[in-house]
Scaffold this motif. Structure first.
Motif, PDB file in Angstrom:
ATOM      1  N   THR A  93       3.203 -10.509  27.896  1.00 12.65           N
ATOM      2  CA  THR A  93       3.605  -9.155  27.793  1.00 12.65           C
ATOM      3  C   THR A  93       3.440  -8.894  26.292  1.00 12.65           C
ATOM      4  N   LEU A  94       2.627  -7.909  26.072  1.00 15.60           N
ATOM      5  CA  LEU A  94       2.457  -7.516  24.516  1.00 15.60           C
ATOM      6  C   LEU A  94       3.231  -6.324  24.407  1.00 15.60           C
ATOM      7  N   HIS A  95       4.206  -6.111  23.325  1.00 10.50           N
ATOM      8  CA  HIS A  95       4.945  -4.893  23.230  1.00 10.50           C
ATOM      9  C   HIS A  95       4.468  -4.219  22.270  1.00 10.50           C
ATOM     10  N   ALA A  96       4.600  -2.952  22.416  1.00  6.92           N
ATOM     11  CA  ALA A  96       4.045  -1.815  21.384  1.00  6.92           C
ATOM     12  C   ALA A  96       4.547  -0.470  21.505  1.00  6.92           C
ATOM     13  N   LYS A  97       4.771   0.295  20.436  1.00  9.85           N
ATOM     14  CA  LYS A  97       5.391   1.527  20.478  1.00  9.85           C
ATOM     15  C   LYS A  97       4.308   2.307  20.830  1.00  9.85           C
ATOM     16  N   LYS A  98       3.092   2.184  20.487  1.00  9.50           N
ATOM     17  CA  LYS A  98       1.848   3.032  20.636  1.00  9.50           C
ATOM     18  C   LYS A  98       0.878   2.305  21.414  1.00  9.50           C
ATOM     19  N   VAL A  99      -0.018   2.383  22.249  1.00  4.13           N
ATOM     20  CA  VAL A  99      -1.034   1.902  23.092  1.00  4.13           C
ATOM     21  C   VAL A  99      -2.357   2.619  22.985  1.00  4.13           C
ATOM     22  N   VAL A 100      -3.496   1.951  22.436  1.00  3.44           N
ATOM     23  CA  VAL A 100      -4.688   2.943  22.299  1.00  3.44           C
ATOM     24  C   VAL A 100      -5.669   2.002  23.300  1.00  3.44           C
ATOM     25  N   VAL A 101      -6.090   2.584  24.410  1.00  5.39           N
ATOM     26  CA  VAL A 101      -7.038   1.846  25.365  1.00  5.39           C
ATOM     27  C   VAL A 101      -8.493   2.240  24.951  1.00  5.39           C
ATOM     28  N   SER A 102      -9.312   1.445  24.835  1.00  8.13           N
ATOM     29  CA  SER A 102     -10.659   1.804  24.243  1.00  8.13           C
ATOM     30  C   SER A 102     -11.720   0.461  25.073  1.00  8.13           C
ATOM     31  N   GLY A 103     -11.348   0.593  26.205  1.00  8.38           N
ATOM     32  CA  GLY A 103     -11.998  -0.414  27.084  1.00  8.38           C
ATOM     33  C   GLY A 103     -13.502  -0.204  27.448  1.00  8.38           C
ATOM     34  N   SER A 104     -13.641   1.106  27.738  1.00 15.06           N
ATOM     35  CA  SER A 104     -15.243   1.654  28.073  1.00 15.06           C
ATOM     36  C   SER A 104     -14.836   2.578  29.160  1.00 15.06           C
ATOM     37  N   THR A 105     -16.145   3.493  29.373  1.00  7.01           N
ATOM     38  CA  THR A 105     -15.915   4.658  30.155  1.00  7.01           C
ATOM     39  C   THR A 105     -15.557   4.186  31.745  1.00  7.01           C
ATOM     40  N   PHE A 106     -15.834   2.829  31.989  1.00  6.49           N
ATOM     41  CA  PHE A 106     -15.333   2.331  33.146  1.00  6.49           C
ATOM     42  C   PHE A 106     -14.313   1.374  33.290  1.00  6.49           C
TER      43      PHE A 106
END
Length: 779
Positions: A537-550
Motif C-alpha cells: 500500500t502506497l500512501h499519498a495525499k494526491k494520486v495522478v493516474v496516467s496509465g493510458s486510455t485503457f
C-alpha cells in the motif's frame, strides 16, 4: 506501421503441437525452447487430452509453463470430433470446459472440428445440421469472448474449400474462423492454394503447418510435399499476416517423434527465411522475481536511473503519487519537480513495465525504420479484449511507455476542434507554448530540404496555405563545449532526466497498480503488486493516474470509483493511408527529407501528412540513401471521429490478469457521421494527390489504392476519462480531477474531450502540465 520503401516485413508467431515432440510437458518445453518456440497448442499431456485433465493437473501445467516462460496459443480441443448423427448435447459440457481452459491459459483460440459424416454418404446433405451446430457454438463463443478455429481435417465436413466456406460464410462471425492446414487439404484430396485458399482466405486466422504427398498421403516436412506451402507463405506475406503459424509435425495426437518434429520446425523456418518472413522471438526474459533493485553500496546505481524499493515507498506518505510514466505521467512529474525544487514535498511514481531502453528508439545508432518497427512489435503486445472491434490495438509496458517509439510529430489541435472544451483557448495556447518548449517542438526538421519545400509550395499554390513543415519534438540545437547530443528525438526519458536534475523523486518499476484507495470521497493512495504477487500500500495525499486510455479506466472501474462516463467515449482517429509516386523531374539530385503536415480545420475534418522519400523520413547519418528513379512517399490522413457514449471499455470479469484484475472488453464502431468523414477524406486524398502530380499505389499486400486501417492501428486512442463540467458526460473536471473524488487526478490521453484530427501527444502533455499546476496551486 506504414512504410514506403518496400513491402512490409512480415513477422509471425511460431507455436507447436508439443505432444508430438514428447509425452511429458517438461521434455516438450525443453525441445521447443531449443528451437526458440515458446508457444504451444495444448492438446495432450502424458497421453491425456487437455479436456480430461483434472483441475490439479491443469494448475500444475500452468505453473510449469509459467516457470519456463511458455504461453498457450490455443486449446486444441476435440470438440466436433463426433458423428453428425450423434446427440451433440453431451459435448456441450466439454465445450464449456474448453472455454474455461482458454480463459485460464489466457488464449482466445479454441481448435474444433466440423463433425464426421457417415461413411459413404454425401457430406453436402448434412450442411444444415453442421451449420446449426456451429451457429450455437459460435453464439456461446461470442458471449465468452473466445474464437473458434475450424480444423479442415478430412474425416470431417469441412474437408475442402467449398464446405469450409459453407460454414464460415453462413455464420460470418469473427468468433468462428479457420485454422488453415495444407496437409489436411491434400489428404482430402484438394490442392490447398490452387483450390481451397481463394475460397477461405477471408476467414483465415490461424495456420497449422504440415505437408503431405498427394499420391500416398504421407506426411513430410514443410516444402517436401504437395501442400503448396511456399505459395501459402507468399500469400501470408502479401497480406502481412502476423498471427500464429503452428507446427503440427504429423497430426498424430500424443504420438511423440522428436526427430521428425525438429525437422518439421527447421523446414518451416527455412521456408520463412527464404520468403523474407521473420518470427517473433518470444523467449522469456528470465528477469528476477522481485521488483526491488539489486542491493549495492549507496554510492552506486543498479540501473541507469535511481530506483526505490517498494518496501521503502510503502513507509512514505507522498504529497503526490503518479501511476504511469508515459507522456502524461512524465509531464506531471517534470512540472512538480521543477516547481517544488526546494519545498520538501515527497513525489513518487510507479511503472508497470521494466527498464527497456534509456532513450527514444530513434536515438539508438542501431535503429532504422525496419528495426524500430520490429522492436516495437517484439516488446509490445495485443490489447487484451480488443478483438474483434478494435483488433489492431497494442500495449507497451515500459519506463517511458509509447513515447519510446512514437514518431514525435507534435502539431497543435485545431482551435475549431477545442471550442467546446472546458479549457479556454487562451489557456490552451499558453500551455501549448510550455509543452512545445520543454519538448523542443520545431518545424525545422525538414528545413532546407528541397523535396519538402517544393511540394509545400505546390500545396500553397493549389489552395492549401495552412500546409506546413511537419512539427516534430526533436532537439536540433547546435552543441558546444561538453553538451551531449544523444537525445535528439523526445521521449519521457527527457522528462525523467529534467525532473531528476531539479530534485529527487522515488521511482519503482515492474510495479502494477491494482486499486486506487479512497476514504470519505478522498484519494488516500494506491495498492500495488510486484510480479511475485506481493502487495504493498502506497500512501499519498494526491494520486495522478496516467496509465493510458485503457489502463486508467480499467484501474478506476475496478477500484469502484464512481462516474457514469468512466470508460465511455472511447475515441480514435480513422487512419487512412496510401503510397504515392511521382516523377523526379523538377527536383534536384539531393532530395532531402519529406515531411509535410496539413492540419484539419472546421471545414476539413482530417489531417494529411506526406512522409518520405522512400522510407527515409528519418535515418542514421551513416545510412546510404539509394538514388531513385521516382519519388516514393507515404500519404496518410487522420480522419476525425465523433465522441460517442457507446464506444467504451468495460471490465470482463470472466477473464482476469495474473494479478486478479479483470481484463477489458473494447466496444468500438464508426458512426454514419464517421463513415461520411472517411469517404470525404479518401476523396480529398485522391484530389490532392492528382493536383500534385502524384500517382497512387496500394500499400504492400493491400487490394485497394487507399486503405482504411483497422480501428486501433492508430495510437491516438483517447476519451475514456474525458474532462468536462457535467459529471454525466465526463469523468473529470476541467483540471483532470475525478468528479466527486478529491485528490484523484487523471493525466493521459484519456482526458481529451474529443480527439480532433491532430496527433495527440502534445495536447496530452499540455493538459498534464496544466493539471500539475492546479495541484501546485492547491498546496
Amino acid at each position: 506501421m506504414l512504410r514506403a520503401n518496400k513491402p512490409v516485413n512480415t513477422m509471425v508467431m511460431l507455436s507447436a503441437f508439443a505432444d508430438e515432440f514428447a509425452e511429458d510437458l517438461e521434455t516438450q518445453m525443453e525441445l521447443l525452447a531449443a528451437e526458440q518456440i515458446y508457444h504451444i497448442d495444448l492438446r495432450t499431456v502424458r497421453g491425456k487430452n487437455v479436456l480430461q485433465l483434472s483441475g490439479q493437473e491443469i494448475e500444475e501445467i500452468k505453473k510449469q509453463l509459467d516457470a519456463r516462460g511458455f504461453q498457450v496459443s490455443s486449446i486444441a480441443s476435440p470438440i466436433g470430433n463426433t458423428p453428425i448423427t450423434d446427440d451433440f448435447s453431451p459435448q456441450m459440457k466439454d465445450f464449456m470446459r474448453a472455454i474455461h481452459l482458454a480463459h485460464y491459459f489466457d488464449t482466445p483460440y479454441i481448435r474444433i472440428f466440423s463433425f464426421s459424416v457417415p461413411e459413404g454418404e454425401n457430406k453436402d446433405e448434412y450442411k444444415t445440421e453442421v451449420v446449426n451446430r456451429m451457429t450455437e457454438l459460435t453464439r456461446i463463443a461470442e458471449e465468452e469472448g473466445v474464437v473458434l478455429l475450424i480444423d479442415n481435417d478430412p474425416p470431417f465436413y469441412a474437408d475442402n474449400g467449398y464446405r469450409a466456406r459453407d460454414i464460415l460464410a453462413a455464420i460470418d462471425s469473427p468468433y468462428l474462423r479457420l485454422a488453415f492446414d495444407p496437409a489436411n487439404f491434400v489428404r482430402a484430396p484438394t490442392l490447398p492454394m490452387t483450390d481451397a485458399y481463394p475460397l477461405v482466405a477471408p476467414y483465415l486466422s490461424y495456420v497449422h503447418i504440415k505437408d503431405a504427398r498427394l499420391n500416398t498421403g504421407e506426411i513430410v516436412p514443410a516444402g517436401e510435399g504437395d501442400g503448396e506451402i511456399r505459395k501459402l507463405i507468399a500469400a501470408l506475406k502479401e497480406r502481412n499476416y502476423s498471427g500464429f503459424i503452428s507446427v503440427e509435425p504429423k497430426g498424430r495426437p500424443g504420438v511423440a517423434n522428436p526427430d521428425f518434429s525438429r525437422k518439421a520446425v527447421r523446414a518451416l523456418k527455412n521456408l520463412l527465411q527464404e520468403a523474407g518472413i521473420g518470427w517473433r522471438n518470444t523467449a522469456p526474459a528470465h528477469l528476477p522475481a522481485s521488483c526491488l533493485p539489486q542491493a549495492l553500496p549507496s554510492d552506486y546505481l543498479a540501473q541507469w536511473i535511481p530506483l526505490t524499493p517498494l518496501e521503502q515507498m510503502a513507509e512514505t506518505e507522498y504529497d503526490v503519487l503518479i501511476v504511469g510514466t508515459g507522456a502524461g505521467g512524465g509531464a506531471v512529474l517534470w512540472r512538480l519537480c521543477e516547481q517544488w525544487q526546494n519545498s520538501g514535498k515527497r513525489i513518487g511514481i510507479v511503472e508497470r513495465g521494466d527498464l527497456l531502453i534509456p532513450t527514444q528508439a530513434r536515438n539508438l545508432p542501431t535503429m532504422n525504420n525496419e528495426r524500430l518497427n520490429g522492436l516495437f512489435y517484439e516488446v509490445s503486445r495485443p490489447l487484451p479484449g480488443s478483438y474483434p472491434e478494435y483488433a489492431s490495438a497494442r500495449q507497451l509496458f515500459a519506463l517511458g511507455g509509447r513515447t519510446l517509439f512514437w514518431n514525435t510529430i507534435s502539431p497543435r489541435m485545431s482551435l475549431s476542434h477545442m471550442r467546446d472544451w472546458p479549457v479556454s483557448l487562451e489557456e490552451m495556447d499558453a500551455y501549448y507554448h510550455t509543452a512545445e518548449d520543454v519538448m523542443n517542438v520545431t518545424q525545422s526538421y525538414t528545413k532546407g530540404s528541397p523535396v519538402t519545400e517544393i511540394l509545400l509550395e505546390r500545396l500553397h499554390q493549389i489552395g492549401f496555405p495552412e500546409a506546413m513543415p511537419v512539427p516534430m519534438a526533436c532537439d536540433l540545437r547546435s552543441r558546444i563545449y561538453a553538451e551531449p547530443d544523444s537525445d535528439v528525438f523526445f521521449s519521457t526519458t527527457v522528462f525523467l532526466a529534467k525532473a531528476l536534475n531539479h530534485r529527487p523523486f522515488d521511482l519503482a518499476v515492474r510495479t502494477n497498480a491494482v486499486k486506487v484507495l479512497t476514504e470519505n470521497g478522498k484519494a488516500t493512495g494506491v495498492q500495488v503488486m510486484c510480479p511475485d504477487k506481493k502487495s504493498y500500500t502506497l500512501h499519498a495525499k494526491k494520486v495522478v493516474v496516467s496509465g493510458s486510455t485503457f489502463e486508467t479506466p480499467r484501474l478506476l472501474l475496478y477500484s469502484g470509483i464512481p462516474g457514469k462516463a468512466i470508460g465511455h467515449y472511447l475515441s480514435n482517429q480513422a487512419l487512412i493511408g496510401t503510397l504515392g509516386r511521382m516523377s523526379r523531374a523538377g527536383f534536384p539530385g539531393a532530395l532531402g527529407t519529406l515531411g509535410i503536415l496539413m492540419p484539419g480545420t472546421s471545414e476539413r475534418p482530417f489531417q494529411l501528412q506526406l512522409r518520405g522519400p522512400d522510407g527515409y523520413d528519418w535515418y542514421q547519418s551513416f545510412q546510404e540513401k539509394p538514388l531513385l528513379e521516382e519519388l516514393e512517399m507515404i500519404i496518410f490522413c487522420n480522419g476525425m471521429v465523433e465522441p460517442r457514449f457507446e464506444n467504451r471499455v468495460s471490465l470482463n470479469f470472466n477473464r482476469k490478469d495474473e494479478y486478479g484484475v479483470p481484463q477489458l472488453l473494447i466496444h468500438f464502431s464508426y458512426s454514419e457521421k464517421d463513415q461520411a468523414v472517411i469517404r470525404q477524406t479518401m476523396a480529398a486524398m485522391r484530389q490532392i494527390s492528382s493536383a500534385l502530380g502524384i500517382t497512387l499505389y496500394p500499400l504492400a499486400g493491400q487490394p485497394t489504392t487507399i486503405r482504411l486501417f483497422p480501428p486501433g492501428e492508430m495510437h491516438h486512442d483517447s476519451g475514456t476519462c474525458r474532462m468536462g463540467d457535467d459529471p454525466s458526460t465526463s469523468a473529470t473536471n476541467r483540471y483532470g480531477q475525478i468528479h466527486g473524488v478529491s485528490g484523484l487526478f487523471v493525466a493521459d490521453n484519456s482526458v481529451l474531450p474529443s480527439v480532433g484530427t491532430a496527433n495527440v501527444t502534445l495536447t496530452t502533455v499540455a493538459l498534464a502540465i496544466r493539471t500539475a499546476d492546479h495541484i501546485i496551486r492547491q498546496e
